[in-house]
Design a protein around this motif. Sequence first.
Motif, PDB file in Angstrom:
ATOM      1  N   SER A  62       0.818  -1.231   0.000  1.00 11.26           N
ATOM      2  CA  SER A  62       0.000   0.000   0.000  1.00 11.26           C
ATOM      3  C   SER A  62       0.842   1.267   0.000  1.00 11.26           C
ATOM      4  CB  SER A  62      -0.974   0.009   1.185  1.00 11.26           C
ATOM      5  OG  SER A  62      -1.860  -1.095   1.109  1.00 11.26           O
ATOM      6  N   ASN A  63       2.126   1.173  -0.363  1.00 15.18           N
ATOM      7  CA  ASN A  63       2.979   2.359  -0.489  1.00 15.18           C
ATOM      8  C   ASN A  63       2.681   3.039  -1.823  1.00 15.18           C
ATOM      9  OD1 ASN A  63       4.967   4.296  -0.650  1.00 15.18           O
ATOM     10  ND2 ASN A  63       6.660   2.927  -0.139  1.00 15.18           N
ATOM     11  N   LYS A  64       2.011   4.188  -1.789  1.00 13.73           N
ATOM     12  CA  LYS A  64       1.531   4.840  -3.011  1.00 13.73           C
ATOM     13  C   LYS A  64       2.659   5.414  -3.867  1.00 13.73           C
ATOM     14  CE  LYS A  64      -2.937   5.966  -0.977  1.00 13.73           C
ATOM     15  NZ  LYS A  64      -3.904   7.045  -0.618  1.00 13.73           N
ATOM     16  N   ASP A  65       3.870   5.524  -3.315  1.00 10.03           N
ATOM     17  CA  ASP A  65       4.996   6.039  -4.094  1.00 10.03           C
ATOM     18  C   ASP A  65       5.587   4.980  -5.013  1.00 10.03           C
ATOM     19  OD1 ASP A  65       4.797   8.545  -2.898  1.00 10.03           O
ATOM     20  OD2 ASP A  65       6.126   7.973  -1.228  1.00 10.03           O
ATOM     21  N   GLU A  66       5.164   3.722  -4.833  1.00  6.98           N
ATOM     22  CA  GLU A  66       5.769   2.638  -5.592  1.00  6.98           C
ATOM     23  C   GLU A  66       4.971   2.256  -6.837  1.00  6.98           C
ATOM     24  OE1 GLU A  66       6.433  -0.688  -3.091  1.00  6.98           O
ATOM     25  OE2 GLU A  66       7.984   0.292  -1.881  1.00  6.98           O
ATOM     26  N   TYR A  67       3.845   2.934  -7.108  1.00 13.32           N
ATOM     27  CA  TYR A  67       3.053   2.554  -8.274  1.00 13.32           C
ATOM     28  C   TYR A  67       2.258   3.737  -8.804  1.00 13.32           C
ATOM     29  CZ  TYR A  67      -0.741   2.216  -4.837  1.00 13.32           C
ATOM     30  OH  TYR A  67      -1.651   2.490  -3.849  1.00 13.32           O
ATOM     31  N   LEU A  68       1.896   3.623 -10.081  1.00 17.81           N
ATOM     32  CA  LEU A  68       1.020   4.583 -10.761  1.00 17.81           C
ATOM     33  C   LEU A  68      -0.055   3.785 -11.494  1.00 17.81           C
ATOM     34  CD1 LEU A  68       3.279   7.314 -12.441  1.00 17.81           C
ATOM     35  CD2 LEU A  68       1.627   7.652 -10.611  1.00 17.81           C
ATOM     36  N   ILE A  69      -1.248   4.350 -11.555  1.00 15.09           N
ATOM     37  CA  ILE A  69      -2.356   3.670 -12.208  1.00 15.09           C
ATOM     38  C   ILE A  69      -2.816   4.467 -13.421  1.00 15.09           C
ATOM     39  CG2 ILE A  69      -4.703   2.780 -11.974  1.00 15.09           C
ATOM     40  CD1 ILE A  69      -2.808   1.243 -10.261  1.00 15.09           C
ATOM     41  N   TYR A  70      -2.927   3.778 -14.552  1.00 12.27           N
ATOM     42  CA  TYR A  70      -3.549   4.328 -15.756  1.00 12.27           C
ATOM     43  C   TYR A  70      -4.821   3.505 -15.966  1.00 12.27           C
ATOM     44  CZ  TYR A  70       1.164   6.153 -16.483  1.00 12.27           C
ATOM     45  OH  TYR A  70       2.366   6.780 -16.322  1.00 12.27           O
ATOM     46  N   VAL A  71      -5.962   4.151 -15.912  1.00 10.57           N
ATOM     47  CA  VAL A  71      -7.218   3.395 -15.892  1.00 10.57           C
ATOM     48  C   VAL A  71      -8.108   3.753 -17.078  1.00 10.57           C
ATOM     49  CG1 VAL A  71      -8.366   5.084 -14.390  1.00 10.57           C
ATOM     50  CG2 VAL A  71      -9.207   2.735 -14.457  1.00 10.57           C
ATOM     51  N   LEU A  72      -8.705   2.727 -17.654  1.00 11.26           N
ATOM     52  CA  LEU A  72      -9.698   2.894 -18.708  1.00 11.26           C
ATOM     53  C   LEU A  72     -11.019   2.327 -18.200  1.00 11.26           C
ATOM     54  CD1 LEU A  72      -6.783   2.111 -20.256  1.00 11.26           C
ATOM     55  CD2 LEU A  72      -8.224   2.468 -22.241  1.00 11.26           C
ATOM     56  N   GLY A  73     -12.054   3.148 -18.230  1.00 13.14           N
ATOM     57  CA  GLY A  73     -13.366   2.682 -17.784  1.00 13.14           C
ATOM     58  C   GLY A  73     -13.824   3.390 -16.517  1.00 13.14           C
ATOM     59  N   ARG A  74     -15.081   3.806 -16.510  1.00 18.39           N
ATOM     60  CA  ARG A  74     -15.644   4.548 -15.375  1.00 18.39           C
ATOM     61  C   ARG A  74     -15.700   3.702 -14.107  1.00 18.39           C
ATOM     62  NH1 ARG A  74     -19.336   6.377 -17.959  1.00 18.39           N
ATOM     63  NH2 ARG A  74     -18.643   8.516 -18.261  1.00 18.39           N
ATOM     64  N   LYS A  75     -16.005   2.419 -14.248  1.00 21.61           N
ATOM     65  CA  LYS A  75     -16.109   1.552 -13.076  1.00 21.61           C
ATOM     66  C   LYS A  75     -14.776   1.461 -12.338  1.00 21.61           C
ATOM     67  CE  LYS A  75     -20.432   0.283 -13.197  1.00 21.61           C
ATOM     68  NZ  LYS A  75     -21.360   0.569 -12.086  1.00 21.61           N
ATOM     69  N   GLY A  76     -13.704   1.303 -13.083  1.00 22.67           N
ATOM     70  CA  GLY A  76     -12.391   1.228 -12.457  1.00 22.67           C
ATOM     71  C   GLY A  76     -11.981   2.554 -11.854  1.00 22.67           C
ATOM     72  N   ARG A  77     -12.224   3.640 -12.575  1.00 20.08           N
ATOM     73  CA  ARG A  77     -11.851   4.959 -12.067  1.00 20.08           C
ATOM     74  C   ARG A  77     -12.565   5.277 -10.762  1.00 20.08           C
ATOM     75  NH1 ARG A  77     -14.450  10.136 -14.567  1.00 20.08           N
ATOM     76  NH2 ARG A  77     -16.154   9.098 -13.460  1.00 20.08           N
ATOM     77  N   ASP A  78     -13.878   5.054 -10.724  1.00 21.28           N
ATOM     78  CA  ASP A  78     -14.644   5.365  -9.512  1.00 21.28           C
ATOM     79  C   ASP A  78     -14.220   4.488  -8.335  1.00 21.28           C
ATOM     80  OD1 ASP A  78     -15.963   7.185 -11.080  1.00 21.28           O
ATOM     81  OD2 ASP A  78     -17.797   5.993 -11.302  1.00 21.28           O
ATOM     82  N   PHE A  79     -13.960   3.226  -8.622  1.00 20.65           N
ATOM     83  CA  PHE A  79     -13.530   2.297  -7.567  1.00 20.65           C
ATOM     84  C   PHE A  79     -12.204   2.755  -6.958  1.00 20.65           C
ATOM     85  CE2 PHE A  79     -11.027  -1.352  -6.205  1.00 20.65           C
ATOM     86  CZ  PHE A  79     -11.919  -2.080  -5.431  1.00 20.65           C
ATOM     87  N   LEU A  80     -11.235   3.101  -7.800  1.00 15.87           N
ATOM     88  CA  LEU A  80      -9.914   3.489  -7.311  1.00 15.87           C
ATOM     89  C   LEU A  80      -9.949   4.857  -6.619  1.00 15.87           C
ATOM     90  CD1 LEU A  80      -7.859   2.303 -10.406  1.00 15.87           C
ATOM     91  CD2 LEU A  80      -7.969   1.198  -8.165  1.00 15.87           C
ATOM     92  N   ARG A  81     -10.757   5.754  -7.125  1.00 18.53           N
ATOM     93  CA  ARG A  81     -10.881   7.069  -6.486  1.00 18.53           C
ATOM     94  C   ARG A  81     -11.411   6.955  -5.065  1.00 18.53           C
ATOM     95  NH1 ARG A  81     -13.436  11.479 -10.759  1.00 18.53           N
ATOM     96  NH2 ARG A  81     -11.500  11.962 -11.879  1.00 18.53           N
ATOM     97  N   ARG A  82     -12.419   6.109  -4.892  1.00 13.70           N
ATOM     98  CA  ARG A  82     -13.009   5.948  -3.559  1.00 13.70           C
ATOM     99  C   ARG A  82     -11.994   5.422  -2.550  1.00 13.70           C
ATOM    100  NH1 ARG A  82     -17.538   4.020  -6.575  1.00 13.70           N
ATOM    101  NH2 ARG A  82     -16.895   1.858  -6.201  1.00 13.70           N
ATOM    102  N   ARG A  83     -10.981   4.739  -3.010  1.00 12.27           N
ATOM    103  CA  ARG A  83      -9.969   4.163  -2.121  1.00 12.27           C
ATOM    104  C   ARG A  83      -8.683   4.968  -2.096  1.00 12.27           C
ATOM    105  NH1 ARG A  83     -13.606   1.043  -3.679  1.00 12.27           N
ATOM    106  NH2 ARG A  83     -14.293  -0.787  -2.495  1.00 12.27           N
TER     107      ARG A  83
END
Length: 287
Positions: free
Chosen positions: A109-130
């Motif tokens: 869960s170290n946010k400095d170790e990864y980046l997310i590129y997301v396609l799709g509203r379902k994935g974007r909303d899910f990741l934003r909430r977390r």
Amino acid sequence: MAKGMRDIKRQIKSTQNMKQITKAMEMIASARLRRAQEAAQSARPYAEKLREVIGSISSAGGVNHPMLEKRTIKRTGYIVITSDRGLAGGYNANLLRKVMLTIREKHKSNKDEYLIYVLGRKGRDFLRRRGIPIAQEIVGLPDFPRFSDIKDVANGAVKAYEEGAIDELVLVYNEFRSVISQTPVDKTLLPLGEPEKSDSTTAAYEFEPSPEVVLNHILPRYAETLVYSAVLEGKASEFGARMTAMSNASKNATKFINSLTLQYNRARQASITQEITEIVAGANAQG
């Protein structure tokens, strides 16, 4: 009793209307699935030809490129391919569960170790909430996307690797296996690894101005093509999952309607029996 019968009849009508909707969605998903499979298959020859050219260049020897070499992984980029709409069974839930599991296992869960590129509203909303960091996003993809629709994310992710912002790029999408089977997978996109060497049956190429320059231009295009192929396969998986989900919904609606119809008939029979009993009792009282 009459009120209960009216309620049951109203529920039967409502379920019948819902069944008509799910049946129509199943048919639409079925038609779109065929087109999506054709689109995914038509994209393969281009990727195969690029792979052949890359193999031809590498077989010459002495040609290296950063996109082919492994680095010490300090930061990982993930391209997560989901859908914009639901009603597709576990299509999105299973994929996003895999993403979260990978993040917890590899990055603690170290946010400095990864980046997310997301396609799709379902994935974007899910990741934003977390609170997951999203580098780039694309929502509202058409049912049959063109490369231009996803070019920004594909180009941005590949460029981030070239510039050293990330040391590894992973594709996370649903692999289409059949109408009833779509499996979440994560595949390393970059580094590409050692390409396949060209064999004796492969056409000989002459590269101008040099193999190095050609490789420098063709490798990013090849990586972007792999992203596009994953998007097309993800779309085929989405339609397959939606077709299966709507088919199951229609079957469940049919069972529910049958159960309600049985309840209605029993209630109606009980009501008639009660009326007959009251008539007989009234006649006996008068006699």
